[in-house]
Design a protein around this motif. Structure first.
Motif, short mmCIF file in Angstrom:
data_model
loop_
_atom_site.label_atom_id
_atom_site.label_comp_id
_atom_site.label_asym_id
_atom_site.label_seq_id
_atom_site.Cartn_x
_atom_site.Cartn_y
_atom_site.Cartn_z
N UNK A 46 0.81 -1.21 0.00
CA UNK A 46 0.00 0.00 0.00
C UNK A 46 0.85 1.27 0.00
N UNK A 47 2.16 1.14 -0.01
CA UNK A 47 3.00 2.32 0.11
C UNK A 47 4.09 2.34 -0.94
N UNK A 48 3.71 2.22 -2.19
CA UNK A 48 4.74 2.16 -3.22
C UNK A 48 4.23 2.75 -4.52
N UNK A 49 5.18 3.21 -5.33
CA UNK A 49 4.84 3.57 -6.70
C UNK A 49 5.01 2.30 -7.51
N UNK A 50 3.92 1.74 -7.99
CA UNK A 50 4.05 0.43 -8.64
C UNK A 50 4.59 0.52 -10.06
N UNK A 51 5.50 -0.40 -10.36
CA UNK A 51 6.01 -0.57 -11.71
C UNK A 51 6.52 -2.00 -11.82
N UNK A 52 6.29 -2.61 -12.96
CA UNK A 52 6.81 -3.95 -13.19
C UNK A 52 8.33 -3.88 -13.05
N UNK A 53 8.88 -4.79 -12.28
CA UNK A 53 10.32 -4.81 -12.02
C UNK A 53 10.69 -4.23 -10.67
N UNK A 54 9.75 -3.56 -9.98
CA UNK A 54 10.06 -3.09 -8.63
C UNK A 54 10.52 -4.28 -7.81
N UNK A 55 11.60 -4.08 -7.05
CA UNK A 55 12.19 -5.16 -6.26
C UNK A 55 12.67 -4.59 -4.93
N UNK A 56 12.41 -5.30 -3.85
CA UNK A 56 12.92 -4.91 -2.54
C UNK A 56 13.32 -6.17 -1.78
N UNK A 57 14.44 -6.08 -1.10
CA UNK A 57 14.96 -7.19 -0.29
C UNK A 57 15.06 -6.71 1.15
N UNK A 58 14.45 -7.46 2.06
CA UNK A 58 14.37 -7.08 3.46
C UNK A 58 14.99 -8.12 4.38
N UNK A 59 15.63 -7.65 5.43
CA UNK A 59 16.02 -8.50 6.54
C UNK A 59 14.86 -8.45 7.53
N UNK A 60 14.38 -9.61 7.94
CA UNK A 60 13.24 -9.70 8.86
C UNK A 60 13.70 -10.46 10.09
N UNK A 61 13.48 -9.86 11.26
CA UNK A 61 13.79 -10.50 12.53
C UNK A 61 12.51 -10.63 13.33
N UNK A 62 12.24 -11.83 13.80
CA UNK A 62 11.05 -12.09 14.60
C UNK A 62 11.51 -12.61 15.95
N UNK A 63 11.00 -11.99 17.02
CA UNK A 63 11.38 -12.47 18.35
C UNK A 63 10.14 -12.53 19.24
N UNK A 64 10.17 -13.53 20.10
CA UNK A 64 9.13 -13.71 21.10
C UNK A 64 9.78 -14.37 22.30
N UNK A 65 9.75 -13.65 23.43
CA UNK A 65 10.43 -14.17 24.62
C UNK A 65 11.91 -14.31 24.33
N UNK A 66 12.47 -15.50 24.62
CA UNK A 66 13.89 -15.76 24.39
C UNK A 66 14.19 -16.27 22.99
N UNK A 67 13.16 -16.48 22.18
CA UNK A 67 13.36 -17.02 20.84
C UNK A 67 13.49 -15.90 19.82
N UNK A 68 14.41 -16.10 18.87
CA UNK A 68 14.64 -15.11 17.83
C UNK A 68 15.02 -15.82 16.54
N UNK A 69 14.50 -15.33 15.44
CA UNK A 69 14.88 -15.87 14.14
C UNK A 69 14.97 -14.75 13.12
N UNK A 70 15.80 -14.98 12.13
CA UNK A 70 15.96 -14.01 11.05
C UNK A 70 15.75 -14.70 9.72
N UNK A 71 15.22 -13.95 8.78
CA UNK A 71 15.05 -14.46 7.42
C UNK A 71 15.14 -13.31 6.45
N UNK A 72 15.23 -13.64 5.19
CA UNK A 72 15.27 -12.65 4.12
C UNK A 72 13.96 -12.77 3.34
N UNK A 73 13.35 -11.63 3.08
CA UNK A 73 12.12 -11.59 2.28
C UNK A 73 12.38 -10.68 1.08
#
Length: 162
Positions: free
Chosen positions: A17-44
């Motif tokens: 909902x927050x982008x100027x759309x165009x075919x070929x738009x690309x974004x790579x994100x580091x995502x970190x999820x934590x809950x209590x003592x648990x933590x994980x990271x992934x790439x989206x």
């Protein structure tokens, strides 16, 4: 992994909902999820792969990479869910009137002037996103908290489509 991806889906729905759309738009994100003592990271990674002019919809492919595993999701998004660069610039110029705060953000993809906007999912989850103009998918940083689970997202790289 499926539960994790479902929680990310809501964060990335806001992203579309927050982008100027165009075919070929690309974004790579580091995502970190934590809950209590648990933590994980992934790439989206998100890419606009097609535009159906008759249906006025974009096809957005999202790839999640975690511990050597990949999952690819594809979704049709109506064009009216995307905001133009002009609208993003307006939000930044009038950040306070959107209940936001102007903030300079440094992430691996660079240093950006942004409008930090509060978010809510309607189910008690809260967070914020840093919106910028001129960046594919418009988000450089985001956080959300829902039922004790904290998700942080930061932009690693982007390419604007044509």
């Amino acid at each position: 992994m499926k539960t994790i991806l479902m929680s990310l889906a809501s964060l990335f729905l806001a992203t579309a909902a927050l982008a100027t759309p165009a075919v070929g738009d690309y974004a790579k994100y580091n995502v970190t999820i934590s809950q209590g003592n648990q933590k994980m990271s992934l790439i989206a990674e998100q890419t606009i792969t097609a535009f159906d002019q008759a249906a006025n919809q974009y096809t957005v492919q999202t790839t999640y990479n975690y511990n050597g595993q990949s999952q690819i999701d594809s979704a049709q998004k109506p064009a009216d869910e995307f905001v133009s660069d002009a609208m993003a610039k307006d939000i930044i110029a009038n950040c306070a009137s959107y209940q936001g705060t102007l903030e300079q953000v440094t992430v691996p993809a660079g240093k950006f002037n942004s409008c930090k906007l509060p978010t809510s999912d309607g189910n008690g989850g809260t967070g914020s996103i840093n919106l910028v103009a001129g960046v594919a998918f418009g988000i450089v940083k985001g956080t959300s908290t829902e039922q004790g689970k904290v998700t942080n997202v930061e932009l690693l790289a982007f390419t604007n489509g044509k």
